[in-house]
Design a protein around this motif. Structure first.
Motif, short mmCIF file in Angstrom:
data_model
loop_
_atom_site.label_atom_id
_atom_site.label_comp_id
_atom_site.label_asym_id
_atom_site.label_seq_id
_atom_site.Cartn_x
_atom_site.Cartn_y
_atom_site.Cartn_z
N PHE A 52 -2.53 -15.65 7.45
CA PHE A 52 -1.75 -15.06 6.84
C PHE A 52 -2.77 -14.13 5.81
O PHE A 52 -3.63 -14.83 5.42
CB PHE A 52 -0.60 -15.43 5.92
CG PHE A 52 -0.42 -16.26 4.83
CD1 PHE A 52 -0.78 -15.71 3.83
CD2 PHE A 52 -1.28 -17.25 4.59
CE1 PHE A 52 -1.14 -16.64 2.54
CE2 PHE A 52 -1.03 -18.15 3.54
CZ PHE A 52 -1.72 -17.90 2.45
N ARG A 53 -2.72 -13.19 5.61
CA ARG A 53 -3.54 -12.20 5.22
C ARG A 53 -2.78 -11.39 4.10
O ARG A 53 -1.47 -10.43 4.26
CB ARG A 53 -4.20 -11.24 6.24
CG ARG A 53 -4.74 -11.78 7.59
CD ARG A 53 -5.10 -10.39 8.04
NE ARG A 53 -6.65 -11.67 9.26
CZ ARG A 53 -5.99 -11.70 10.60
NH1 ARG A 53 -4.53 -12.04 10.15
NH2 ARG A 53 -7.10 -12.44 11.69
N THR A 54 -3.80 -11.19 2.97
CA THR A 54 -2.79 -10.08 2.83
C THR A 54 -3.52 -9.11 1.81
O THR A 54 -5.10 -9.53 1.88
CB THR A 54 -2.83 -10.70 0.98
OG1 THR A 54 -3.71 -11.59 0.16
CG2 THR A 54 -1.24 -12.13 1.02
N ILE A 55 -3.29 -7.70 1.13
CA ILE A 55 -4.06 -7.09 0.70
C ILE A 55 -2.96 -6.91 -0.80
O ILE A 55 -2.23 -6.47 -0.45
CB ILE A 55 -3.81 -5.74 1.52
CG1 ILE A 55 -4.97 -5.65 2.57
CG2 ILE A 55 -4.64 -4.46 0.74
CD1 ILE A 55 -4.97 -4.44 3.59
N THR A 56 -4.31 -6.89 -1.34
CA THR A 56 -3.10 -6.34 -3.43
C THR A 56 -3.94 -5.16 -3.87
O THR A 56 -5.13 -5.38 -4.69
CB THR A 56 -3.43 -7.71 -4.04
OG1 THR A 56 -2.77 -8.90 -3.58
CG2 THR A 56 -2.60 -7.70 -5.55
N TYR B 112 6.73 -3.47 -3.79
CA TYR B 112 5.82 -3.18 -4.99
C TYR B 112 6.83 -3.34 -6.60
O TYR B 112 7.92 -3.85 -6.66
CB TYR B 112 5.88 -1.50 -3.67
CG TYR B 112 5.93 -1.00 -2.98
CD1 TYR B 112 4.74 -0.19 -3.01
CD2 TYR B 112 6.10 -1.37 -2.06
CE1 TYR B 112 3.97 0.32 -2.19
CE2 TYR B 112 5.58 -0.71 -0.41
CZ TYR B 112 4.76 -0.12 -0.41
OH TYR B 112 4.19 0.69 0.14
N ILE B 113 5.12 -3.46 -7.26
CA ILE B 113 6.24 -3.67 -8.43
C ILE B 113 6.16 -2.37 -9.12
O ILE B 113 4.53 -2.16 -10.01
CB ILE B 113 5.71 -4.89 -9.05
CG1 ILE B 113 6.07 -5.84 -8.03
CG2 ILE B 113 6.25 -5.21 -10.29
CD1 ILE B 113 5.41 -7.42 -8.58
N VAL B 114 6.70 -1.82 -9.67
CA VAL B 114 6.41 -0.32 -10.43
C VAL B 114 7.31 -0.31 -12.13
O VAL B 114 8.79 -0.47 -11.90
CB VAL B 114 6.71 1.01 -9.00
CG1 VAL B 114 7.38 2.34 -10.09
CG2 VAL B 114 6.21 0.97 -8.16
N ASP C 230 1.40 1.39 -14.46
CA ASP C 230 2.04 0.27 -14.15
C ASP C 230 2.91 -0.25 -13.21
O ASP C 230 3.97 -0.12 -12.74
CB ASP C 230 3.43 0.12 -15.65
CG ASP C 230 3.54 -1.17 -16.24
OD1 ASP C 230 2.64 -2.17 -15.88
OD2 ASP C 230 4.99 -0.59 -15.81
N GLU C 231 1.77 -0.46 -12.22
CA GLU C 231 1.84 -0.68 -10.62
C GLU C 231 1.46 -1.48 -9.59
O GLU C 231 -0.22 -1.74 -10.09
CB GLU C 231 2.26 0.35 -9.43
CG GLU C 231 1.47 1.25 -10.12
CD GLU C 231 1.55 3.39 -9.91
OE1 GLU C 231 3.05 2.77 -9.38
OE2 GLU C 231 1.10 3.66 -9.32
N ILE C 232 1.48 -1.89 -8.84
CA ILE C 232 0.98 -3.37 -7.62
C ILE C 232 1.91 -3.01 -6.71
O ILE C 232 3.23 -3.49 -6.45
CB ILE C 232 0.63 -4.68 -8.58
CG1 ILE C 232 -0.08 -5.60 -7.80
CG2 ILE C 232 2.15 -5.15 -8.28
CD1 ILE C 232 -0.76 -6.83 -8.44
N LYS C 233 1.01 -3.80 -6.01
CA LYS C 233 0.65 -3.42 -4.60
C LYS C 233 0.65 -4.35 -3.64
O LYS C 233 -0.81 -4.81 -3.36
CB LYS C 233 0.94 -2.46 -3.69
CG LYS C 233 1.04 -2.00 -1.75
CD LYS C 233 0.82 -0.85 -1.40
CE LYS C 233 1.19 -0.88 0.15
NZ LYS C 233 0.22 0.21 0.62
N VAL C 234 1.64 -5.49 -2.47
CA VAL C 234 1.04 -6.73 -2.20
C VAL C 234 1.43 -6.57 -0.82
O VAL C 234 2.68 -6.77 -0.64
CB VAL C 234 1.23 -8.29 -3.06
CG1 VAL C 234 1.12 -8.64 -1.92
CG2 VAL C 234 1.15 -7.76 -3.92
N GLU C 235 0.60 -5.88 0.62
CA GLU C 235 1.10 -6.40 1.32
C GLU C 235 0.79 -7.90 2.21
O GLU C 235 -0.65 -8.07 1.90
CB GLU C 235 0.26 -5.69 2.41
CG GLU C 235 0.22 -4.93 3.97
CD GLU C 235 -0.33 -3.98 4.11
OE1 GLU C 235 -0.86 -4.40 5.37
OE2 GLU C 235 -0.07 -2.63 4.33
N VAL C 236 1.83 -8.28 2.97
CA VAL C 236 1.47 -9.15 3.34
C VAL C 236 1.98 -8.87 4.98
O VAL C 236 2.72 -8.72 5.55
CB VAL C 236 2.84 -10.47 2.77
CG1 VAL C 236 2.11 -12.14 3.43
CG2 VAL C 236 2.41 -10.16 0.99
#
Length: 248
Positions: free
Chosen positions: A89-93, A115-117, A99-105
């Motif tokens: 598995f691969r992730t791109i964080t 997405y955490i915004v 104040d935001e983060i994106k994690v593609e799995v």
């Protein structure tokens, strides 16, 4: 097998920083295993020289230079193998200055993006965005916090390479992994019969943490699991905002 899998996941989350932890997406429990060859090639080796600086001194320099840095993009590829089965598995964080983060799995079958915004958690999949009921915070996910999370490696071995520095930490037995666990998770080491691992952290000549390679083999009874994970850190301090779906 379940305990070995949980152990592998916990070490993936802690050994190289916890940048994907906010999404909860790093736990592959319940996913289908697949037999495949990892597409990740081995990095070309560099000449290594003994460093006049210690690992502890390097981490002090890294914290001093980058401790206030917030944003980055981390790409991680992890392979969990047991017997003839292999799960990749691969992730791109991506963490922004806001104040935001994106994690593609990507588990090889589906791509799900968290997405955490401003504390709100959304999941984007198949052109649909779904708001989650439980709010999520991203404290401790900034780049400076990831550098602080490397504290257990102060006893590692530091060498100089053409690109900067490599800090290597070897685990010959399960007791060597104890610094990465807290009181609530240390019990995962109970019942583990064989254990070995190595983490190699990369830094450039400006003491910037640029990536890592993590390997682990753990066995319990007749079961054995091997984990290989590679991380690259890019766009450090350069991500102003995260691009989000229009319907978010």
């Amino acid at each position: 097998m379940k305990k070995l899998l949980l152990l592998a996941v916990m070490l993936l989350l802690t050994a190289c920083g916890n940048e994907a932890d906010e999404s909860g997406a790093q736990n592959p429990e319940g996913q289908n295993e697949e037999t495949a060859e990892s597409s990740e090639g081995e990095p070309q080796s560099e000449e290594k020289d003994e460093s006049s600086m210690t690992a502890s001194e390097l981490l002090d320099e890294a914290s001093s230079a980058w401790g206030d840095t917030v944003s980055y993009e981390a790409r991680q590829t992890s392979t969990i193998s047991s017997g003839e089965s292999q799960y990749v598995f691969r992730t791109i964080t991506t963490r922004s200055e806001a104040d935001e983060i994106k994690v593609e799995v990507d588990d090889g079958e589906d791509i799900k993006t968290h997405y955490i915004v401003e504390g709100e958690h959304f999941i984007y999949q198949g052109n649909n965005t779904e708001a989650q009921d439980a709010p999520r915070e991203i404290g401790g996910s900034d780049y400076g916090a990831l550098v602080s999370d490397l504290e257990p490696y102060r006893e590692g071995t530091l060498t100089e390479v053409e690109s900067g520095y490599e800090l290597r930490y070897t685990m010959d037995e399960k007791e060597d992994a104890e610094p990465f666990f807290n009181d609530g998770t240390a019990e995962l080491l109970d019942g583990i019969d064989t254990f070995s691992g190595q983490v190699t952290l990369q830094f450039n000549d400006e003491y910037q943490y640029t990536g890592a390679k993590f390997t682990l083999t753990a066995g319990s009874g007749e079961e054995e699991m091997t984990v290989i994970s590679n991380i690259t850190m890019d766009r450090v301090g350069e991500v102003d905002r995260i691009e989000k779906p229009k319907n978010m």
